[in-house]
Scaffold this active site. Structure first.
Site, PDB file in Angstrom:
ATOM      1  N   GLU A 219       0.881  -1.168   0.000  1.00  0.00           N
ATOM      2  CA  GLU A 219       0.000   0.000   0.000  1.00  0.00           C
ATOM      3  C   GLU A 219       0.912   1.209   0.000  1.00  0.00           C
ATOM      4  OE1 GLU A 219      -1.653   3.092   0.745  1.00  0.00           O
ATOM      5  OE2 GLU A 219      -2.249   2.392   2.744  1.00  0.00           O
TER       6      GLU A 219
ATOM      7  N   CYS B  82      -2.321   8.813   3.156  1.00  0.00           N
ATOM      8  CA  CYS B  82      -2.170   8.357   1.766  1.00  0.00           C
ATOM      9  C   CYS B  82      -3.425   8.624   0.947  1.00  0.00           C
ATOM     10  CB  CYS B  82      -1.786   6.886   1.717  1.00  0.00           C
ATOM     11  SG  CYS B  82      -2.931   5.841   2.598  1.00  0.00           S
TER      12      CYS B  82
HETATM   13  O1  TXE Z   1       8.841   5.953   3.792  1.00  0.00           O
HETATM   14  P1  TXE Z   1       9.489   4.548   3.515  1.00  0.00           P
HETATM   15  P2  TXE Z   1       9.430   7.221   4.523  1.00  0.00           P
HETATM   16  C1  TXE Z   1       5.427   8.497   1.532  1.00  0.00           C
HETATM   17  C2  TXE Z   1       5.434   9.997   1.736  1.00  0.00           C
HETATM   18  C3  TXE Z   1       6.762  10.241   2.387  1.00  0.00           C
HETATM   19  C4  TXE Z   1       7.629   9.174   1.766  1.00  0.00           C
HETATM   20  C5  TXE Z   1       8.857   8.803   2.549  1.00  0.00           C
HETATM   21  O2  TXE Z   1       5.396  10.621   0.483  1.00  0.00           O
HETATM   22  O3  TXE Z   1       7.282  11.486   2.110  1.00  0.00           O
HETATM   23  O4  TXE Z   1       6.757   8.066   1.638  1.00  0.00           O
HETATM   24  O5  TXE Z   1       8.527   8.364   3.854  1.00  0.00           O
HETATM   25  C6  TXE Z   1      10.809   0.819   6.101  1.00  0.00           C
HETATM   26  N1  TXE Z   1      13.300  -2.753   3.371  1.00  0.00           N
HETATM   27  N2  TXE Z   1       4.654   7.818   2.537  1.00  0.00           N
HETATM   28  O6  TXE Z   1      10.853   7.449   4.152  1.00  0.00           O
HETATM   29  O7  TXE Z   1      10.947   4.642   3.243  1.00  0.00           O
HETATM   30  C7  TXE Z   1      10.919   2.049   6.964  1.00  0.00           C
HETATM   31  O8  TXE Z   1      11.799   1.826   8.049  1.00  0.00           O
HETATM   32  C8  TXE Z   1      12.271  -2.880   4.226  1.00  0.00           C
HETATM   33  C9  TXE Z   1       3.376   7.319   2.123  1.00  0.00           C
HETATM   34  O9  TXE Z   1       9.114   7.059   5.957  1.00  0.00           O
HETATM   35  O10 TXE Z   1       8.632   3.921   2.495  1.00  0.00           O
HETATM   36  C10 TXE Z   1       9.468   2.239   7.368  1.00  0.00           C
HETATM   37  O11 TXE Z   1       9.106   1.333   8.414  1.00  0.00           O
HETATM   38  N3  TXE Z   1      11.730  -1.837   4.891  1.00  0.00           N
HETATM   39  C11 TXE Z   1       2.860   6.327   3.090  1.00  0.00           C
HETATM   40  C12 TXE Z   1       8.702   1.838   6.105  1.00  0.00           C
HETATM   41  O12 TXE Z   1       9.623   1.045   5.361  1.00  0.00           O
HETATM   42  C13 TXE Z   1      12.232  -0.610   4.659  1.00  0.00           C
HETATM   43  C14 TXE Z   1       3.028   6.665   4.520  1.00  0.00           C
HETATM   44  C15 TXE Z   1       8.215   3.007   5.259  1.00  0.00           C
HETATM   45  O13 TXE Z   1       9.327   3.800   4.915  1.00  0.00           O
HETATM   46  C16 TXE Z   1      13.315  -0.403   3.764  1.00  0.00           C
HETATM   47  C17 TXE Z   1       4.352   7.175   4.792  1.00  0.00           C
HETATM   48  C18 TXE Z   1      13.850  -1.553   3.097  1.00  0.00           C
HETATM   49  N4  TXE Z   1      14.848  -1.458   2.221  1.00  0.00           N
HETATM   50  C19 TXE Z   1       5.093   7.753   3.813  1.00  0.00           C
HETATM   51  N5  TXE Z   1      13.604   0.926   3.748  1.00  0.00           N
HETATM   52  C20 TXE Z   1       1.463   5.812   2.833  1.00  0.00           C
HETATM   53  N6  TXE Z   1       1.290   5.020   1.774  1.00  0.00           N
HETATM   54  O14 TXE Z   1       0.556   6.049   3.598  1.00  0.00           O
HETATM   55  C21 TXE Z   1      12.734   1.538   4.598  1.00  0.00           C
HETATM   56  N7  TXE Z   1      11.918   0.609   5.166  1.00  0.00           N
END
Ligand code: TXE
Length: 480
Positions: free
Chosen positions: A225, A259
């Site tokens: 998602e 989101c």
């Molecule tokens: O998200 P990440 P971030 C979007 C929003 C925001 C951007 C970045 O635009 O500015 O994402 O946010 C874990 N393997 N959304 O950097 O990187 C990480 O530790 C496995 C939309 O926080 O996607 C965290 O628990 N896991 C969104 C999770 O992934 C990994 C809500 C999300 O981090 C990983 C939030 C890896 N290689 C942000 N790298 C929505 N859809 O609602 C990171 N993580």
């Protein structure tokens, strides 16, 4: 002097600690799958009751690490979690019971059905915007389906999940390790993928794709998602006062960090100016602060967001947009005032890239259909909303909107209607949470096929083959 309230990111658990947690979860899964579904339902309802009896404490933890208004924590995170618990515990039997399968009449002497077998350990990798609702709601469904969960919250909001883990342990109702939290960043997330039998990831497109690649390399099911760019499309016959209030709530609830939150508004030219006036009036009443009480907006949660939003607003202003608000009020505490961008157009990042902050760009369009075409041109396809008095027309138009979820004269609240599948298309993700599909995905379907009678006779299509048998089978097929 500013008192800094933004907590630092949590440091990583060691690889050994994560492996030990995964081993505990696997042991818990083995014992949990022996519980009947009725027992699982009863125990998870009791756990929910225990958690809600400590509601104040829980709200305080979420508020402390996100700066959200307490009312928002209660209404958006806890009330929605309550509806998820109610829906899934009341419908689990219908959804997860063995499903009889159709057989062709020549095979009516056999029984066929599908049973849903828990996958084992489900990895939940979750973001920082809803630190209670997302991990807990998904864990509830996965545990109900008979799994243990390895929850990897965002390193920016790990305390909430740890509080839940401690509270569940304190109840003593579930096998130890059934709800296990892994703290850390992407490296810890990658290990969660390696230790799990299935992954449900919520977060950005870029990370989601990396998680999907790693799950694919390990041949593990993965549901994603990801982000969205919700277009709110206001037709000239819309009930403007409701639409304006909805635009303000949809854009600024959770400080714009949702989101499915409104990311861009398209308004038909005849009502554009009136709509903007109503939005501005509504915005002027918003109260912002970090105290939690009597406020509508708090702060941003993820430090890099502030710079990213500022950059989008500067880009909009440089391209002729009129930016109202959007001032940085307290940099150390990630506080910015809500922003309106008037005269928005598709050459601005704010109309095409995910903002994930308290920004509402408004673009004037001749016709709503043009807005649908423009918004379909983007890479996201999570949610959208159409605003018009002609709901029959809107329902017809829904079919041309490229989004996993479309609302008419409403928005966001569909998350709480968990009979509806929740998820997106294109860069917004793969698979669905909630709904029958969203509970069954935590199981693998096992097809069971049982020959019942006659006990001794072989089937006509078995060896040895001969002409008479071929004719018999082809005659049967003609009647089937
Ligand atoms: O998200 P990440 P971030 C979007 C929003 C925001 C951007 C970045 O635009 O500015 O994402 O946010 C874990 N393997 N959304 O950097 O990187 C990480 O530790 C496995 C939309 O926080 O996607 C965290 O628990 N896991 C969104 C999770 O992934 C990994 C809500 C999300 O981090 C990983 C939030 C890896 N290689 C942000 N790298 C929505 N859809 O609602 C990171 N993580």
């Amino acid at each position: 002097m500013t008192v800094k309230t933004v907590p630092a990111a949590a440091s990583n658990m060691t690889l050994g600690e994560i492996a030990a947690r995964a081993a505990n979860a696997r042991q818990a899964a083995a014992s949990w799958r022996r519980y009947s579904l009725s027992e699982r339902v009863e125990l998870l309802r009791a756990v929910w009751q225990e958690l809600t009896s400590r509601k104040k404490e829980l709200c305080a933890v979420v508020h402390a690490e996100t700066g959200k208004p307490l009312a928002e924590v209660e209404m958006m995170e806890l009330a929605t979690a309550h509806l998820i618990v109610r829906y899934f515990t009341s419908n689990a039997h219908r959804i997860l019971q063995d499903q009889p399968a159709w057989r062709p009449w020549p095979l009516l002497n056999k029984r066929a059905y599908v049973r849903y077998v828990p996958r084992g350990v489900v990895g939940l990798i979750t973001p920082w915007n809803l630190p209670f609702l997302i991990p807990f709601g998904d864990a509830l469904a996965a545990m109900l389906a008979g799994n243990a969960v390895l929850v990897k919250p965002s390193e920016w909001t790990s305390r909430t999940a740890q509080w839940v883990e401690d509270a569940i342990r304190a109840c003593g109702l579930l096998p130890e390790g059934l709800f296990s939290v892994v703290v850390g960043d992407g490296q810890a997330g990658a290990q969660v993928v390696a230790e799990s039998d299935m992954v449900l990831f919520t977060g950005s497109f870029a990370t989601g794709r990396a998680v999907a690649q790693s799950a694919a390399a390990q041949l593990k099911p993965c549901v994603l998602e990801l982000g969205g760019k919700h277009p709110m499309i206001v037709f000239k016959d819309a009930e403007l006062s409701r639409a304006a209030k909805a635009a303000v709530w949809g854009s600024f609830a959770n400080c714009g960090q949702l989101c499915v939150g409104v990311e861009r508004v398209y308004v038909e030219s005849e009502v554009h100016d009136r709509f903007v006036e109503l939005v501005r009036r509504e915005m002027s009443g918003l109260r912002q602060g970090l105290g939690g009480q009597d406020v509508d907006l708090g702060r941003l949660i993820f430090p890099p967001q502030l710079a990213r939003i500022k950059e989008q607003l500067e880009d909009a202003a440089a391209k002729g947009g009129r930016v109202i608000g959007g001032e940085v009020l307290d940099e150390a505490n990630l506080m910015m005032s809500p922003a309106l961008v008037l005269g928005a157009s598709h050459d601005m990042k704010v109309m095409t890239e995910e903002t994930f902050g308290p920004v509402m760009p408004i673009m004037k369009v001749d016709r709503g259909e043009e807005a649908i075409r423009l918004s379909n041109g983007g890479s996201y396809g999570l949610s959208a909303s159409l605003w018009t008095a002609d709901t029959a027309r809107a329902e017809r138009l829904c079919a041309s909107v490229e989004a996993g979820m479309v609302c008419v004269n409403d928005l966001l609240t569909h998350y709480a209607v968990c009979s509806l599948p929740f998820g997106g298309i294109k860069h917004s993700g793969l698979g669905r949470r909630h709904s029958d599909e969203g509970l069954r995905m935590f199981c693998w379907p096992q097809s069971v096929f049982i020959h019942e009678w006659p006990a001794r006779a072989p089937e006509p299509w078995w060896f040895p083959y001969d002409r008479a048998k071929t004719r018999l089978v082809s005659w049967i097929m003609k009647l089937t």
